[in-house]
Design a protein around this motif. Structure first.
Motif, PDB file in Angstrom:
ATOM      1  N   VAL A   1     -20.009  28.510  -6.349  1.00 44.63           N
ATOM      2  CA  VAL A   1     -20.293  27.072  -6.336  1.00 44.63           C
ATOM      3  C   VAL A   1     -19.735  26.513  -7.636  1.00 44.63           C
ATOM      4  N   HIS A   2     -18.968  25.428  -7.517  1.00 46.71           N
ATOM      5  CA  HIS A   2     -18.353  24.833  -8.705  1.00 46.71           C
ATOM      6  C   HIS A   2     -18.560  23.323  -8.646  1.00 46.71           C
ATOM      7  N   GLN A   3     -19.722  22.917  -9.141  1.00 47.69           N
ATOM      8  CA  GLN A   3     -20.092  21.503  -9.102  1.00 47.69           C
ATOM      9  C   GLN A   3     -19.111  20.597  -9.839  1.00 47.69           C
ATOM     10  N   PRO A   4     -18.528  21.028 -10.963  1.00 51.56           N
ATOM     11  CA  PRO A   4     -17.588  20.145 -11.665  1.00 51.56           C
ATOM     12  C   PRO A   4     -16.454  19.643 -10.780  1.00 51.56           C
ATOM     13  N   SER A   5     -15.999  20.482  -9.842  1.00 51.15           N
ATOM     14  CA  SER A   5     -14.916  20.072  -8.941  1.00 51.15           C
ATOM     15  C   SER A   5     -15.442  19.711  -7.557  1.00 51.15           C
ATOM     16  N   GLN A   6     -16.780  19.702  -7.413  1.00 54.20           N
ATOM     17  CA  GLN A   6     -17.395  19.432  -6.104  1.00 54.20           C
ATOM     18  C   GLN A   6     -16.817  20.367  -5.038  1.00 54.20           C
ATOM     19  N   SER A   7     -16.787  21.654  -5.360  1.00 54.33           N
ATOM     20  CA  SER A   7     -16.242  22.627  -4.417  1.00 54.33           C
ATOM     21  C   SER A   7     -17.143  23.859  -4.327  1.00 54.33           C
ATOM     22  N   ALA A   8     -17.007  24.555  -3.229  1.00 54.52           N
ATOM     23  CA  ALA A   8     -17.749  25.796  -3.006  1.00 54.52           C
ATOM     24  C   ALA A   8     -16.980  26.624  -1.985  1.00 54.52           C
ATOM     25  N   ALA A   9     -17.162  27.924  -2.048  1.00 54.17           N
ATOM     26  CA  ALA A   9     -16.499  28.806  -1.089  1.00 54.17           C
ATOM     27  C   ALA A   9     -17.385  30.004  -0.838  1.00 54.17           C
TER      28      ALA A   9
END
Length: 281
Positions: A86-94
């Motif tokens: 989860v990578h909130q800074p880029s608003q991404s998750a995988a």
């Protein structure tokens, strides 16, 4: 197995497929000195004297960094696994999820990518059930299927809520701790009330209901890293009805050091057909 147990929101229900047992293990002690115990009413030592510090509060605090949304995680239990970031800074998750194996009637693998405002899923279905149903066969495209956000809004199976970034809901789970003791440096064991685990996203309601009164005192172990952040939480679910005892394990790592998810290459993307939404609804 129901498709709904895939949980893309994700993993929770996938990890507690009934009838697949995991070995339950006992909790150890740190040396011969009695471990301090924390109950809901307060903190005491084995001799009844107050203990400096609060093990339960330490575990509650250990989940705070998760809410910042920058970490890697794994979940495993009952023949299912999930791993991702989860990578909130880029608003991404995988995340990659696997349910069942070669001998399963229906085995599933999902590769899910969220990069707000878009989401994609690559699906692989195998087993006799998948082979016998044309509607399922055509979903094995070998490509990422782009998801219409209007059709997955509020869908915990395919969507991802960047306001609630923890796929296991550890903050909610630790609030249910009923007893805890320190078993060593950064290590804890005790019991936890999992009746709110469905809300957390860690177990499904049917499994919790099957546990009956046992749901109030499920054994657990936990570890925190040197910075006091949760690194591992293991639930030891007792046998209930037709479901064997099983272990649910979740881990967290790379706090503050996860990287943004990678969008799939354009030539590997197709629009998701109606059958995909039907499968997960």
């Amino acid at each position: 197995m129901t498709v709904r147990r895939l949980g893309a929101g994700l993993v929770a229900a996938a990890l507690i497929t009934p009838a697949l047992a995991a070995c339950a293990s006992g909790t150890g002690t740190a040396g011969s000195t009695p471990s301090p115990t924390v109950s809901a009413s307060g903190t005491v030592s084995a001799s009844g004297a107050p203990v400096a510090g609060d093990a339960k509060q330490a575990l509650l605090d250990s989940t705070k960094e998760i809410s910042n949304g920058n970490f890697r995680f794994t979940l495993a239990g009952a023949g299912s696994t999930a791993e991702g970031l989860v990578h909130q800074p880029s608003q991404s998750a995988a995340m990659k999820i696997a349910i069942g194996g070669p001998s399963s009637d229906l085995a599933m693998k999902l590769d899910v990518v969220h990069f707000k405002p878009d989401s994609w899923v690559k699906l692989e279905l195998s087993g006799p059930t998948a082979d016998s149903l044309p509607a399922i066969k055509q979903l094995n495209l070998g490509k990422y299927q782009h998801l219409d956000q209007n059709r997955i809004k509020g869908n915990r199976n395919l969507g991802f809520d960047f306001e609630k970034v923890d796929p296991a809901g550890s903050a909610v789970l630790t609030q249910g701790i009923t007893e805890v003791r320190s078993t060593g440096t950064g290590a804890y064991a005790g019991t936890i009330d999992v009746t709110k685990a469905a809300e957390a996203g860690s177990l499904n309601a049917a499994t919790i209901a099957a546990l009956g009164t046992q749901a109030k005192t499920v054994p657990f172990t936990a570890k925190v890293d040197p910075q006091g952040r949760l690194s591992e939480l293991v639930l030891q679910l007792p046998a209930a009805g037709q479901t064997a005892a099983q272990e649910i394990k979740m881990t967290y790592s790379d706090y503050g050091a996860a990287t943004a998810a990678q969008k799939p290459p354009a030539d590997q993307v197709v629009e998701a057909p109606a059958e995909l939404y039907s499968l997960f609804n």
